[in-house]
Write a protein that holds these residues in place. Structure first.
Motif, PDB file in Angstrom:
ATOM      1  N   GLU A  80       3.914 -22.636 -21.797  1.00 38.32           N
ATOM      2  CA  GLU A  80       3.212 -23.828 -21.342  1.00 38.32           C
ATOM      3  C   GLU A  80       2.536 -23.636 -19.977  1.00 38.32           C
ATOM      4  OE1 GLU A  80       4.108 -28.568 -20.525  1.00 38.32           O
ATOM      5  OE2 GLU A  80       5.669 -27.300 -21.359  1.00 38.32           O
ATOM      6  N   MET A  81       3.268 -23.138 -18.991  1.00 37.92           N
ATOM      7  CA  MET A  81       2.713 -22.982 -17.649  1.00 37.92           C
ATOM      8  C   MET A  81       1.881 -21.705 -17.521  1.00 37.92           C
ATOM      9  SD  MET A  81       2.209 -24.108 -14.630  1.00 37.92           S
ATOM     10  CE  MET A  81       3.301 -25.495 -14.522  1.00 37.92           C
ATOM     11  N   MET A  82       2.435 -20.582 -17.983  1.00 38.74           N
ATOM     12  CA  MET A  82       1.755 -19.299 -17.792  1.00 38.74           C
ATOM     13  C   MET A  82       0.429 -19.216 -18.543  1.00 38.74           C
ATOM     14  SD  MET A  82       3.247 -17.647 -15.520  1.00 38.74           S
ATOM     15  CE  MET A  82       2.118 -16.278 -15.708  1.00 38.74           C
ATOM     16  N   SER A  83       0.340 -19.813 -19.696  1.00 35.28           N
ATOM     17  CA  SER A  83      -0.918 -19.804 -20.443  1.00 35.28           C
ATOM     18  C   SER A  83      -2.006 -20.525 -19.652  1.00 35.28           C
ATOM     19  CB  SER A  83      -0.729 -20.446 -21.817  1.00 35.28           C
ATOM     20  OG  SER A  83       0.178 -19.683 -22.584  1.00 35.28           O
ATOM     21  N   LEU A  84      -1.641 -21.614 -18.997  1.00 31.55           N
ATOM     22  CA  LEU A  84      -2.604 -22.355 -18.176  1.00 31.55           C
ATOM     23  C   LEU A  84      -3.014 -21.561 -16.941  1.00 31.55           C
ATOM     24  CD1 LEU A  84      -1.134 -25.980 -18.263  1.00 31.55           C
ATOM     25  CD2 LEU A  84      -3.299 -25.212 -19.255  1.00 31.55           C
ATOM     26  N   VAL A  85      -2.045 -20.988 -16.273  1.00 31.76           N
ATOM     27  CA  VAL A  85      -2.315 -20.241 -15.047  1.00 31.76           C
ATOM     28  C   VAL A  85      -3.169 -19.009 -15.342  1.00 31.76           C
ATOM     29  CG1 VAL A  85      -1.243 -18.851 -13.223  1.00 31.76           C
ATOM     30  CG2 VAL A  85      -0.244 -21.046 -13.861  1.00 31.76           C
ATOM     31  N   ALA A  86      -2.826 -18.269 -16.369  1.00 30.90           N
ATOM     32  CA  ALA A  86      -3.479 -16.991 -16.653  1.00 30.90           C
ATOM     33  C   ALA A  86      -4.871 -17.138 -17.255  1.00 30.90           C
ATOM     34  CB  ALA A  86      -2.614 -16.152 -17.581  1.00 30.90           C
ATOM     35  N   LYS A  87      -5.156 -18.254 -17.891  1.00 30.62           N
ATOM     36  CA  LYS A  87      -6.430 -18.356 -18.619  1.00 30.62           C
ATOM     37  C   LYS A  87      -7.659 -18.226 -17.722  1.00 30.62           C
ATOM     38  CE  LYS A  87      -7.320 -23.312 -18.845  1.00 30.62           C
ATOM     39  NZ  LYS A  87      -7.500 -24.449 -19.700  1.00 30.62           N
ATOM     40  N   ASN A  88      -7.532 -18.548 -16.442  1.00 33.22           N
ATOM     41  CA  ASN A  88      -8.681 -18.469 -15.539  1.00 33.22           C
ATOM     42  C   ASN A  88      -8.672 -17.237 -14.636  1.00 33.22           C
ATOM     43  OD1 ASN A  88      -9.900 -20.913 -16.420  1.00 33.22           O
ATOM     44  ND2 ASN A  88      -8.346 -22.041 -15.279  1.00 33.22           N
ATOM     45  N   LEU A  89      -7.702 -16.353 -14.825  1.00 31.90           N
ATOM     46  CA  LEU A  89      -7.639 -15.147 -13.999  1.00 31.90           C
ATOM     47  C   LEU A  89      -8.599 -14.081 -14.521  1.00 31.90           C
ATOM     48  CD1 LEU A  89      -3.776 -14.762 -13.512  1.00 31.90           C
ATOM     49  CD2 LEU A  89      -5.441 -15.566 -11.816  1.00 31.90           C
ATOM     50  N   THR A  90      -9.300 -13.432 -13.595  1.00 29.66           N
ATOM     51  CA  THR A  90     -10.156 -12.304 -13.969  1.00 29.66           C
ATOM     52  C   THR A  90      -9.306 -11.046 -14.071  1.00 29.66           C
ATOM     53  OG1 THR A  90     -10.610 -11.659 -11.681  1.00 29.66           O
ATOM     54  CG2 THR A  90     -12.091 -13.331 -12.676  1.00 29.66           C
ATOM     55  N   ASN A  91      -9.862  -9.997 -14.648  1.00 28.39           N
ATOM     56  CA  ASN A  91      -9.145  -8.721 -14.714  1.00 28.39           C
ATOM     57  C   ASN A  91      -8.792  -8.230 -13.311  1.00 28.39           C
ATOM     58  OD1 ASN A  91      -9.134  -8.563 -17.497  1.00 28.39           O
ATOM     59  ND2 ASN A  91     -10.949  -7.273 -17.601  1.00 28.39           N
ATOM     60  N   GLN A  92      -9.711  -8.404 -12.374  1.00 30.45           N
ATOM     61  CA  GLN A  92      -9.463  -7.970 -11.001  1.00 30.45           C
ATOM     62  C   GLN A  92      -8.309  -8.751 -10.377  1.00 30.45           C
ATOM     63  OE1 GLN A  92     -11.085  -5.354  -9.280  1.00 30.45           O
ATOM     64  NE2 GLN A  92      -9.285  -5.659  -8.001  1.00 30.45           N
ATOM     65  N   GLN A  93      -8.292 -10.054 -10.573  1.00 33.26           N
ATOM     66  CA  GLN A  93      -7.211 -10.873 -10.029  1.00 33.26           C
ATOM     67  C   GLN A  93      -5.868 -10.487 -10.642  1.00 33.26           C
ATOM     68  OE1 GLN A  93      -9.084 -14.643 -10.978  1.00 33.26           O
ATOM     69  NE2 GLN A  93      -9.363 -15.093  -8.792  1.00 33.26           N
TER      70      GLN A  93
END
Length: 129
Positions: A97-110
């Protein structure tokens, strides 16, 4: 006994040369894949990862030591492992629930920077007596 006249037949020499070339290409491919996974090859920046980790600190702690019982410790964890898990959350291959939301906007570099930050934290284990 049959005397050797010129070494191996041409077909055998060509087959041997082709096998050696394939082995060399395989070795190069394996080495290239290891280099591609290294922090230097990806330009991962632990200092940038530390800045990004501010959004992770509620659960995982800025120091990588989990602040809640259901979150894993990330300090000292392999960069490759963290990157793989964050990318799996981002793609939906792994769900939380939380990690899917957090990770969806991360770039490969981030993702690489975060993983480099958590990997750079040194953990010392003390065995019980």
């Amino acid at each position: 006994m049959i005397p050797k006249t010129g070494g191996d037949p041409p077909a055998l020499r060509e087959n041997h040369a082709a096998r050696k070339a394939r082995a060399a290409y395989s070795t190069i491919a394996v080495l290239a894949s290891f280099l591609a996974m290294s922090p230097v090859a990806q330009g991962a920046d632990p200092a940038e990862g530390r800045k990004l980790a501010a959004q992770c600190k509620t659960c995982h702690g800025l120091d990588g030591i989990a602040k809640i019982p259901v979150a894993p410790n990330l300090a000292g964890e392999s960069q490759i492992y963290i990157e793989k898990q964050l990318k799996a959350f981002r793609s939906g291959k792994r769900e939380h629930e939380m990690m899917s939301l957090v990770a969806k906007n991360l770039t490969n570099q981030q993702i690489s920077d975060l993983a480099a930050w958590y990997q750079s934290i040194e953990i010392i284990a003390k065995m019980p007596e």
